[in-house]
Scaffold this motif. Structure first.
Motif, PDB file in Angstrom:
ATOM      1  N   SER A 259       0.845  -1.185   0.000  1.00  0.00           N
ATOM      2  CA  SER A 259       0.000   0.000   0.000  1.00  0.00           C
ATOM      3  C   SER A 259       0.886   1.243   0.000  1.00  0.00           C
ATOM      4  CB  SER A 259      -0.900   0.004   1.238  1.00  0.00           C
ATOM      5  OG  SER A 259      -1.371   1.297   1.531  1.00  0.00           O
ATOM      6  N   ALA A 260       0.544   2.228  -0.801  1.00  0.00           N
ATOM      7  CA  ALA A 260       1.353   3.445  -0.886  1.00  0.00           C
ATOM      8  C   ALA A 260       1.451   4.130   0.473  1.00  0.00           C
ATOM      9  CB  ALA A 260       0.752   4.397  -1.916  1.00  0.00           C
ATOM     10  N   PHE A 261       0.346   4.155   1.216  1.00  0.00           N
ATOM     11  CA  PHE A 261       0.364   4.801   2.530  1.00  0.00           C
ATOM     12  C   PHE A 261       1.290   4.070   3.492  1.00  0.00           C
ATOM     13  CE2 PHE A 261      -1.564   4.879   6.859  1.00  0.00           C
ATOM     14  CZ  PHE A 261      -1.214   6.184   7.176  1.00  0.00           C
ATOM     15  N   VAL A 262       1.128   2.751   3.594  1.00  0.00           N
ATOM     16  CA  VAL A 262       1.962   1.980   4.524  1.00  0.00           C
ATOM     17  C   VAL A 262       3.424   2.016   4.093  1.00  0.00           C
ATOM     18  CG1 VAL A 262       2.391  -0.311   5.496  1.00  0.00           C
ATOM     19  CG2 VAL A 262       0.027   0.497   5.174  1.00  0.00           C
ATOM     20  N   ARG A 263       3.652   1.922   2.817  1.00  0.00           N
ATOM     21  CA  ARG A 263       5.028   1.936   2.308  1.00  0.00           C
ATOM     22  C   ARG A 263       5.768   3.225   2.690  1.00  0.00           C
ATOM     23  NH1 ARG A 263       3.766   0.798  -2.544  1.00  0.00           N
ATOM     24  NH2 ARG A 263       3.942   2.870  -3.471  1.00  0.00           N
ATOM     25  N   ASN A 269      13.681   4.005   9.505  1.00  0.00           N
ATOM     26  CA  ASN A 269      14.808   4.904   9.280  1.00  0.00           C
ATOM     27  C   ASN A 269      14.493   5.994   8.253  1.00  0.00           C
ATOM     28  OD1 ASN A 269      16.919   3.635  10.979  1.00  0.00           O
ATOM     29  ND2 ASN A 269      16.536   1.888   9.634  1.00  0.00           N
ATOM     30  N   LYS A 270      13.302   5.964   7.701  1.00  0.00           N
ATOM     31  CA  LYS A 270      12.894   6.959   6.707  1.00  0.00           C
ATOM     32  C   LYS A 270      12.145   8.085   7.409  1.00  0.00           C
ATOM     33  CE  LYS A 270      10.552   7.216   2.215  1.00  0.00           C
ATOM     34  NZ  LYS A 270       9.742   6.441   1.240  1.00  0.00           N
ATOM     35  N   ARG A 271      12.854   9.182   7.651  1.00  0.00           N
ATOM     36  CA  ARG A 271      12.290  10.257   8.461  1.00  0.00           C
ATOM     37  C   ARG A 271      11.033  10.859   7.832  1.00  0.00           C
ATOM     38  NH1 ARG A 271      15.946  14.548  11.675  1.00  0.00           N
ATOM     39  NH2 ARG A 271      16.723  12.546  12.407  1.00  0.00           N
ATOM     40  N   SER A 272      10.972  10.908   6.524  1.00  0.00           N
ATOM     41  CA  SER A 272       9.800  11.495   5.875  1.00  0.00           C
ATOM     42  C   SER A 272       8.516  10.727   6.197  1.00  0.00           C
ATOM     43  CB  SER A 272      10.000  11.544   4.359  1.00  0.00           C
ATOM     44  OG  SER A 272      10.134  10.227   3.825  1.00  0.00           O
ATOM     45  N   GLY A 273       8.676   9.442   6.539  1.00  0.00           N
ATOM     46  CA  GLY A 273       7.508   8.638   6.884  1.00  0.00           C
ATOM     47  C   GLY A 273       6.788   9.159   8.111  1.00  0.00           C
ATOM     48  N   TYR A 274       7.548   9.694   9.078  1.00  0.00           N
ATOM     49  CA  TYR A 274       6.924  10.257  10.271  1.00  0.00           C
ATOM     50  C   TYR A 274       6.060  11.464   9.899  1.00  0.00           C
ATOM     51  CZ  TYR A 274      10.323   7.347  12.742  1.00  0.00           C
ATOM     52  OH  TYR A 274      11.050   6.287  13.205  1.00  0.00           O
TER      53      TYR A 274
END
Length: 311
Positions: A259-263, A269-274
């Protein structure tokens, strides 16, 4: 009582050090009206006579069954997953969860099954009335409208209110039975079961009408978020990244990484995810204040993310 045919319900009760509360809890289950109840009990090894008590109860009531003693799982989740694996659903229409220390209204199951039938849903949970030894009571409201992704970030209310159709239960049982090892990293069975249902397209209804007394005491695994001690404990879970790690674990177990959202946030370690989670917090929690709290906590994690090792 309803006009529906009498439903056959298997109640899965996980116990540990519960001798003091079990007599009242079990009696409130046996006293259910409008349904035919069978209780299946699994005891995580105890030192207070819990095993002896449930053995005696099974001798007194033919509709109480006990799994072999000796389990040392250490968590309520593992105990419930054992019950899910071991129940033979043949002969039952619905499956419910029970804790060891609550009090059920006599029509708790009858109300739940009536709502499931009325709404064409497969999963049910509901509000509860929390009560304390000093006589205080408080309505715990979990019946806000479901959000697109709330199942990845919270349960559908206390697991002791859950009732599932046989169709949903058999799908859940099949999944749990083939992933025993992986489920060892899941801390809250009710959160996972709700997530499984929603991720697999099963309809879930959260009932605003409370039908059980939710006992509060110092040994509650989760309980009501009351008092500074409870709030600080939950703050530590969120601020340490533990809560988000559980969301990632559940998402991976359910195969939602594509899923694009979950991904966008599955990699710690991917700060943009937060930041993605901050912007989507209202789609992740049912209650507006919880969404606000989530966005603030995740923003802190974005500024100071937990340290994770990479392979």
């Amino acid at each position: 009582m309803t006009a529906w045919p009498e439903a056959r319900v298997a109640v899965l009760l996980a116990a540990h050090q519960g001798r003091i509360w079990l007599p009242d809890q079990i009696q409130s289950i046996l006293d259910q009206i409008g349904v035919s109840v069978t209780i299946l009990i699994s005891v995580d090894q105890s030192t207070d006579g819990t095993e002896a008590y449930v053995d005696h109860a099974a001798l007194q009531h033919s509709n109480i069954r006990i799994l072999p003693h000796g389990l040392k799982s250490g968590t309520a989740a593992a105990n419930f997953f054992r019950l899910i694996r071991e129940l033979d659903p043949e002969g039952f229409d619905y499956v419910a969860f029970a804790d060891q220390d609550d009090l059920w209204d006599q029509d708790k199951l009858d109300r739940a099954i009536g709502q499931l039938r009325l709404r064409g849903a497969d999963g049910y949970s509901g509000n509860v009335t929390a009560f304390w030894p000093d006589g205080r009571e408080k309505l715990i409201n979990k019946a806000q409208a479901q959000r697109r992704w709330d199942f990845l970030f919270e349960a559908a209310g206390p697991g002791c209110t859950y009732v599932m159709s046989r169709h949903l239960f058999e799908a859940l049982q099949s999944f749990v039975s083939t992933r025993t090892g992986a489920l060892g990293s899941v801390y809250l069975h009710d959160w996972f079961c709700y997530a499984f249902a929603r991720a697999n397209g099963f309809s879930w209804w959260i009932d605003p009408e409370p039908k059980m007394q939710y006992r509060q005491h110092q040994n509650n695994l989760v309980g009501v978020n009351q008092g500074w001690k409870a709030r600080m404990g939950r703050f530590r879970h969120v601020s340490s990244g533990w809560w988000l790690d559980q969301a990632r674990t559940i998402a991976r177990l359910l195969g939602l990484e594509s899923s694009a959202f979950v991904r966008s946030w599955i990699d710690p370690n991917k700060r943009s995810g937060y930041l993605v989670l901050v912007l989507n917090a209202r789609n992740c929690r049912r209650k507006a204040i919880d969404a606000f709290f989530m966005s603030m906590m995740v923003l802190l994690l974005a500024i100071h993310p937990p340290s994770y090792e990479t392979d």
